[in-house]
Design a protein around this motif. Structure first.
Motif, mmCIF file in Angstrom:
data_model
loop_
_atom_site.group_PDB
_atom_site.id
_atom_site.type_symbol
_atom_site.label_atom_id
_atom_site.label_comp_id
_atom_site.label_asym_id
_atom_site.label_seq_id
_atom_site.Cartn_x
_atom_site.Cartn_y
_atom_site.Cartn_z
ATOM 1 N N ASP A 2 19.852 16.237 -33.933
ATOM 2 C CA ASP A 2 21.233 16.327 -33.428
ATOM 3 C C ASP A 2 21.649 15.017 -32.765
ATOM 4 N N ILE A 3 20.775 14.451 -31.952
ATOM 5 C CA ILE A 3 21.104 13.186 -31.281
ATOM 6 C C ILE A 3 21.337 12.089 -32.323
ATOM 7 N N ILE A 4 20.455 12.005 -33.303
ATOM 8 C CA ILE A 4 20.594 10.979 -34.344
ATOM 9 C C ILE A 4 21.939 11.113 -35.040
ATOM 10 N N TRP A 5 22.279 12.323 -35.468
ATOM 11 C CA TRP A 5 23.539 12.522 -36.189
ATOM 12 C C TRP A 5 24.749 12.330 -35.282
ATOM 13 N N LEU A 6 24.685 12.850 -34.073
ATOM 14 C CA LEU A 6 25.836 12.707 -33.175
ATOM 15 C C LEU A 6 26.087 11.242 -32.826
ATOM 16 N N LYS A 7 25.028 10.461 -32.704
ATOM 17 C CA LYS A 7 25.218 9.031 -32.435
ATOM 18 C C LYS A 7 25.846 8.338 -33.644
ATOM 19 N N ARG A 8 25.489 8.769 -34.835
ATOM 20 C CA ARG A 8 26.148 8.228 -36.031
ATOM 21 C C ARG A 8 27.626 8.621 -36.028
ATOM 22 N N PHE A 9 27.894 9.897 -35.744
ATOM 23 C CA PHE A 9 29.282 10.359 -35.705
ATOM 24 C C PHE A 9 30.056 9.646 -34.603
ATOM 25 N N GLY A 10 29.389 9.384 -33.485
ATOM 26 C CA GLY A 10 30.036 8.698 -32.370
ATOM 27 C C GLY A 10 30.393 7.257 -32.674
ATOM 28 N N ASN A 66 19.875 5.468 -42.479
ATOM 29 C CA ASN A 66 18.959 6.545 -42.143
ATOM 30 C C ASN A 66 17.840 6.012 -41.247
ATOM 31 N N THR A 67 16.904 6.855 -40.902
ATOM 32 C CA THR A 67 15.852 6.460 -39.961
ATOM 33 C C THR A 67 14.904 5.421 -40.552
ATOM 34 N N LYS A 68 14.948 5.236 -41.872
ATOM 35 C CA LYS A 68 14.133 4.206 -42.525
ATOM 36 C C LYS A 68 14.913 2.912 -42.729
ATOM 37 N N GLY A 69 16.201 2.924 -42.336
ATOM 38 C CA GLY A 69 17.020 1.728 -42.439
ATOM 39 C C GLY A 69 17.832 1.607 -43.722
ATOM 40 N N SER A 70 17.744 2.585 -44.599
ATOM 41 C CA SER A 70 18.507 2.531 -45.856
ATOM 42 C C SER A 70 19.983 2.820 -45.578
ATOM 43 N N LEU A 78 11.274 11.624 -35.902
ATOM 44 C CA LEU A 78 11.776 12.985 -36.107
ATOM 45 C C LEU A 78 10.879 14.043 -35.482
ATOM 46 N N ASP A 79 9.633 13.686 -35.215
ATOM 47 C CA ASP A 79 8.704 14.626 -34.584
ATOM 48 C C ASP A 79 8.495 14.329 -33.097
ATOM 49 N N GLN A 80 9.359 13.501 -32.528
ATOM 50 C CA GLN A 80 9.227 13.144 -31.112
ATOM 51 C C GLN A 80 9.419 14.378 -30.223
ATOM 52 N N ILE A 81 8.558 14.513 -29.254
ATOM 53 C CA ILE A 81 8.713 15.554 -28.241
ATOM 54 C C ILE A 81 9.480 14.923 -27.088
#
Length: 178
Positions: free
Chosen positions: A55-63, A126-130, A84-87
């Motif tokens: 959610d944070i990743i996507w919301l920051k993109r949307f932001g 994306n998270t891999k930079g693509s 993506l597996d960060q606690i």
């Protein structure tokens, strides 16, 4: 129904379902929440953290898009997840509190969407930079679908330990029409 109205409904559904899932999970002790269960993100706690991370990743993109810049200002100040597996939160109550805050931010953002805004293209990596360029409305649909997918996994894990989340159907929030 307009796309914007649908996204607002999905934001409400997201908050409602997270409340139900976190209420059921809150009845478990910390060792049960963090127990490895063979799920993609390991445990109930791991999967709930993954949903927040995504959610944070996507919301920051949307932001970063003009349609969400103002409404997502507080989310934009959050640290970028490292995986993506960060606690993010090993303490369930801290995770629950953050989830409640984040759900409020999602509702506020969805309430500010416009039809012309969601019809625009979002350029992101994306998270891999693509690099990608996709219609914002499709990405928002993915955002809500991703939450539902992983909440379904959590609901199954909770059921396996005897905790019932209750009704999960979006249909429960769709009003009858006369």
């Amino acid at each position: 129904m307009s796309q914007v109205h649908l996204f607002q409904q999905m934001a409400t559904y997201n908050q409602w379902m997270n409340g139900k899932v976190y209420e059921a999970a809150g009845r478990l002790d910390p060792s049960e929440l963090s127990r490895e269960r063979g799920a993609f993100f390991g445990s109930i706690l791991g999967t709930l953290n993954h949903i927040v991370v995504a959610d944070i990743i996507w919301l920051k993109r949307f932001g970063g898009h003009e349609s969400g810049a103002g409404a997502l200002a507080q989310v934009m100040t959050q640290p970028d997840p490292t995986g993506l597996d960060q606690i993010l939160f090993s303490d369930f109550e801290e995770l629950r509190s953050y989830r409640q805050w984040l759900d409020g931010e999602i509702i506020r953002w969805a309430d500010g969407l416009t039809e012309s805004g969601v019809d625009q293209v979002l350029a992101y990596r994306n998270t891999k930079g693509s690099p990608f360029n996709k219609r914002l409305s499709h990405l928002i649909q993915h955002f809500f679908n991703h939450q539902t997918h992983h909440r379904g996994q959590v609901s199954t894990l909770l059921s396996q330990v005897g905790e019932d989340v209750g009704v999960t159907d979006l249909l429960a929030l769709i009003p009858d029409e006369t």
